[in-house]
Design a protein around this motif. Sequence first.
Motif, PDB file in Angstrom:
ATOM      1  N   VAL A 262       0.842  -1.201   0.000  1.00 60.04           N
ATOM      2  CA  VAL A 262       0.000   0.000   0.000  1.00 60.04           C
ATOM      3  C   VAL A 262       0.873   1.245   0.000  1.00 60.04           C
ATOM      4  CG1 VAL A 262      -1.557   1.383   1.428  1.00 60.04           C
ATOM      5  CG2 VAL A 262      -2.072  -1.018   1.023  1.00 60.04           C
ATOM      6  N   GLU A 263       1.883   1.253   0.838  1.00 63.86           N
ATOM      7  CA  GLU A 263       2.782   2.408   0.911  1.00 63.86           C
ATOM      8  C   GLU A 263       3.613   2.539  -0.367  1.00 63.86           C
ATOM      9  OE1 GLU A 263       6.298   4.172   3.822  1.00 63.86           O
ATOM     10  OE2 GLU A 263       4.991   2.561   4.513  1.00 63.86           O
ATOM     11  N   ARG A 264       4.023   1.401  -0.927  1.00 62.63           N
ATOM     12  CA  ARG A 264       4.871   1.439  -2.133  1.00 62.63           C
ATOM     13  C   ARG A 264       4.092   1.905  -3.356  1.00 62.63           C
ATOM     14  NH1 ARG A 264       5.472  -2.153  -6.040  1.00 62.63           N
ATOM     15  NH2 ARG A 264       4.289  -3.727  -4.867  1.00 62.63           N
ATOM     16  N   THR A 265       2.845   1.432  -3.508  1.00 69.55           N
ATOM     17  CA  THR A 265       2.065   1.771  -4.699  1.00 69.55           C
ATOM     18  C   THR A 265       1.228   3.033  -4.528  1.00 69.55           C
ATOM     19  OG1 THR A 265       0.228   0.386  -3.940  1.00 69.55           O
ATOM     20  CG2 THR A 265       1.906  -0.660  -5.337  1.00 69.55           C
ATOM     21  N   GLN A 266       1.038   3.473  -3.277  1.00 68.08           N
ATOM     22  CA  GLN A 266       0.254   4.674  -2.966  1.00 68.08           C
ATOM     23  C   GLN A 266      -1.199   4.577  -3.429  1.00 68.08           C
ATOM     24  OE1 GLN A 266       1.344   7.807  -1.253  1.00 68.08           O
ATOM     25  NE2 GLN A 266       2.543   6.051  -0.532  1.00 68.08           N
ATOM     26  N   ILE A 267      -1.776   3.358  -3.376  1.00 66.07           N
ATOM     27  CA  ILE A 267      -3.201   3.232  -3.709  1.00 66.07           C
ATOM     28  C   ILE A 267      -4.071   3.769  -2.563  1.00 66.07           C
ATOM     29  CG2 ILE A 267      -2.803   1.250  -5.200  1.00 66.07           C
ATOM     30  CD1 ILE A 267      -4.020  -0.466  -2.928  1.00 66.07           C
TER      31      ILE A 267
END
Length: 559
Positions: free
Chosen positions: A124-129
Motif C-alpha cells: 500500500v505504501e509502495r504503490t500509494q493506492i
Amino acid sequence: MGESWFQREFLVPRRLAFNVLFYGSHIALFAYGWYSQQTNQRLAGLNSLKFSVWTSRGAGLVLAYDGGLILVPMLRNIIRVVRPKLSWLFPADENIWFHRQVAYSMAFWAMVHTTAHYVNFINVERTQIRKQTALQIHYTQPGGITGHFMLLIMMVMYTTAHHKIRKQCFEAFWYTHHLAFFFMLGLYTHATGCFVRDSVDPDYIATFPFYSTEHCIGYLSWRFTIWPGIIYFGERIWREIRARKATRLSKVLVHPSGAMELRIAKPSFKYVAGQWLFIQIPELSRYQWHPFTITSAPEDPYVSVHIRQVGDWTRGLGERLGVGPNVVASMTQAAMKGAEKDEKSGLLRGDFVELDQSAVSITLPQVRIDGPYGAPAEDVFNCEVAVLIGAGIGVTPFASILKHIWFMQKRGKLGSLRRVEFFWICRDAPSFGWFQSLLHQVEAAQADPNFLRINIYLTQKIGEDMLWNLAVNDPGADYDPLTLLRSRTMFGRPNWKDVYARMKQAIEGGQYLPGSSSQLKTRVATYFCGPGVLAKSIKQACDYHTGSNVEFSFAKEHF
C-alpha cells in the motif's frame, strides 16, 4: 510397534471423518475468501496488490470461522444435556481435545493472515493506492490496533496453556486464559477499520459496527461468530448463579494414606455417577475453580471429592484445614511398612479420621461448587462388560461408580451390565487407603463372586518392612495383607494385551458370561482415568483384540 501417525489419522474411520470435515471446511472457506476477493469488481484497486490481499482475505474468513468454533466445546452445560442422546454422532467427551485443535488452527491461520497483511501494508505504501503509510495502518487504524492486540493475547494464552506451565503453575494458565474475553471483543470489532472498501477514504458511521456496509465490503462474519460468544457468556452467568445456591462444607475426612475427603451438602445439586465438578474456596482464591471427580454416589446424602495435596492450591487448602502435608505424613507410616495396624494411632490402613473442629479450633471455610459435568463413565450401564481402570488418584470416578453399582444391585436395576472388571494401578502402598474401606464393603456385598473382579497392581519397589509383612501374613491368609481384600495384590504393571486376550478368549469360549451364545456380539466398554501414556497402550490393546464376536471400546476421562 504402535500405530503410526498416518494410521491413526487416516485409517481410523471416525478420525478420518473428522479430518475431512474439519480441515476440508477450512480449506473450502479459504478458497471462497480468496475467490470472492479476487473476482469482486468493486475491489479492483485493492486487488492490484494481488496474492497478498487474496491470501489475507481467505485466511481472515477462516479465522472468523475458528473464532466462533473455539467457544462451542466450552459450552459445558449444553454438552452435558445433549451428550446422552447425541454421543453416537460426535465425541462429546473429547471437547477439550477439539478445543485444542481449533486453537492450533487459529495459530496457523493467524500467521498466514498476519504475514499477508504485513505484505499488504508495505505494498500500500509502495504503490500509494491509499494515502496512509504502513505504520499508520498498523498502529493508528482500528483494524491494525485490534489485530496486534489479538496477537499479543494469543501469544500470552498459548504460552501459559503449555502442559508443563499449566502443571507447574495452574494459576498462570487460569488467569491468562480469561483474556479470551478481550480477544473475542477484538475479533468482533476487527473489521471496524474498513480496510476492505471500494473508495479511497473509509466510510465510518456512528453506530455499531461503526462502518458503512455500502462502501466497506467485508464478509460481515461477526454477525455469525458472535452467537457462540453470546451463548457462552449466558452460560457463564448461569453457572455463576447456580454456584451461589446454598452450599455447605459439612465434613472433612483425612485418610491415613494422604488424601483429603471433602463432604459437601448442597440439596439443589443432582448428578450421575462418574461425573465431575468445579470447586472454589473463596478464602483461598476468589476466581480460581478447580476440577475434581465426584466420589460419592447419587444415593449418598452428600457430595464428596477426594483431593491429593500436590499443588499450591491443594496444599493451601490442607494447611487451612489443619491437615497439611506434615500432618498427613505422620498418618501413613503403617501403610508404607505394609502393616495392617498402626500401634500408635490404632488405625487400620483403610480407616479415616474426621476433622474435629472443636478440638483443633478450626472453622470450615466457605465452599462453592459448579456442575455437574458429563464424563464417559456415565454410560457404564449401557454395556454388558465394563472394564474400569484407574491409575493413582485417577481411581476417583470409579469410587462413585462402584458405590452406585452396589446400590443398583440391591434394586436389581443393573440394565445391560452383567460383569465388572476393576483395575487400580498404584505407585505406592499408601494409595490403597484412599478407597480401601469402600472396596472392602463392595467386595463383601457381592452375592455373585463373578460379577465384580478387583485387580490391584502395585508398581513401587518393595521395601524390607513390606517384604517381611508379606512373608509373615500372606501364606494361607483369607485376605491380602496390603489391601485387606480377598483379591490378591499383583506387583508390576499389567500387560494389557494379555489381559484383553484372556478376556476375549473366555468370552468366546462361553466361560466369561454364562448363557451367552458365541453367535452374539459382546460389548466390552473400557473406561480409563489416568496418564496419557497408559491410555495409549490400553487403547491399542482394545483395538487389537476387537473382532467379530467381541467389540472392545475405549473412553478416557477428560477435564
